[in-house]
Design an enzyme around this catalytic site. Structure first.
Site, PDB file in Angstrom:
ATOM      1  CE  LYS A  14     -13.596 -55.583   5.732  1.00 29.10           C
ATOM      2  NZ  LYS A  14     -12.170 -55.177   5.808  1.00 29.10           N
ATOM      3  CG  PHE A  62      -5.122 -51.079  12.036  1.00 27.46           C
ATOM      4  CD1 PHE A  62      -6.156 -52.008  12.088  1.00 27.46           C
ATOM      5  CD2 PHE A  62      -3.812 -51.541  12.069  1.00 27.46           C
ATOM      6  CE1 PHE A  62      -5.908 -53.366  12.181  1.00 27.46           C
ATOM      7  CE2 PHE A  62      -3.545 -52.912  12.163  1.00 27.46           C
ATOM      8  CZ  PHE A  62      -4.596 -53.818  12.220  1.00 27.46           C
ATOM      9  NE  ARG A  90      -7.611 -65.014   4.160  1.00 23.89           N
ATOM     10  CZ  ARG A  90      -7.414 -63.858   4.768  1.00 23.89           C
ATOM     11  NH1 ARG A  90      -8.437 -63.170   5.232  1.00 23.89           N
ATOM     12  NH2 ARG A  90      -6.206 -63.374   4.913  1.00 23.89           N
ATOM     13  CB  THR A  96      -5.300 -57.949   3.701  1.00 28.62           C
ATOM     14  OG1 THR A  96      -5.542 -59.323   4.015  1.00 28.62           O
ATOM     15  CG2 THR A  96      -6.043 -57.078   4.689  1.00 28.62           C
ATOM     16  NE  ARG A 107      -9.889 -57.784   0.711  1.00 30.35           N
ATOM     17  CZ  ARG A 107      -9.556 -58.744   1.557  1.00 30.35           C
ATOM     18  NH1 ARG A 107      -8.490 -59.510   1.318  1.00 30.35           N
ATOM     19  NH2 ARG A 107     -10.263 -58.940   2.655  1.00 30.35           N
ATOM     20  CG  HIS A 123     -13.851 -60.224   7.385  1.00 26.44           C
ATOM     21  ND1 HIS A 123     -12.629 -60.117   8.005  1.00 26.44           N
ATOM     22  CD2 HIS A 123     -14.431 -61.354   7.875  1.00 26.44           C
ATOM     23  CE1 HIS A 123     -12.493 -61.139   8.848  1.00 26.44           C
ATOM     24  NE2 HIS A 123     -13.571 -61.900   8.788  1.00 26.44           N
TER      25      HIS A 123
END
EC number: 2.7.4.6
Length: 159
Positions: A14, A62, A90, A96, A107, A123
């Site tokens: 991203k 959002f 994942r 997330t 992340r 993502h």
């Protein structure tokens, strides 16, 4: 739950990762884990494509900021292949919401503490159905490749 079968999933690096120079580091993590990159390109996602990609969030508050964010800079889209690739990717990505992402996940290691959970570095498709739909949004069949890797030899020989 995956039954140890070979799968393909979509990963998007991203805007927050692209502008911070994290592309190579993120790709490296997937390859070191034994996953195979079978399609990859840098693109600037159009508003229309972003709205198709995030269609299930259209009625959520959002949605507009999500579309604005993902279209802000170029992104890297990848088709990643491997045994149980959807689940593995994942787990590697982490929660997330970056505040809940464990250290050692993409992340957890790279997402900045910002109030907006959409700035979460990558993502990753959340199901086999999503992966198939998302891959078709970004890649033609002739943009996805098959080639041998060392892991193929190990699985073939049963080592």
């Amino acid at each position: 739950m995956c039954e140890n079968e070979k799968e393909r999933t979509l990963v998007i690096i991203k805007p927050d990762a692209v502008i911070r120079g994290l592309i190579g580091e993120i790709i490296s993590r997937f390859e070191k884990r034994g996953l195979k990159i079978v399609g990859m390109k840098m693109i600037w996602i159009s508003k229309e494509l972003a709205e198709k990609h995030y269609a299930e969030h259209r009625e959520k508050p959002f949605f507009k900021s999500l579309v604005e964010y993902i279209t802000r800079t170029p992104v890297v889209v990848m088709v990643v292949e491997g045994r149980c690739a959807i689940e593995v990717v994942r787990k590697m990505a982490g929660a997330t919401d970056p505040k809940n992402a464990e250290p050692g996940t993409i992340r957890g290691d790279f997402a900045l503490e910002v109030s907006d959970a959409i700035c979460n570095v990558v993502h990753a498709s959340d199901s086999k159905e999503s992966a198939e739909r998302e891959i078709k949004l970004y890649f033609r069949d002739d943009e996805i490749f098959d080639y041998p890797r060392a892991e193929d030899w190990f699985y073939r020989k049963g080592i």
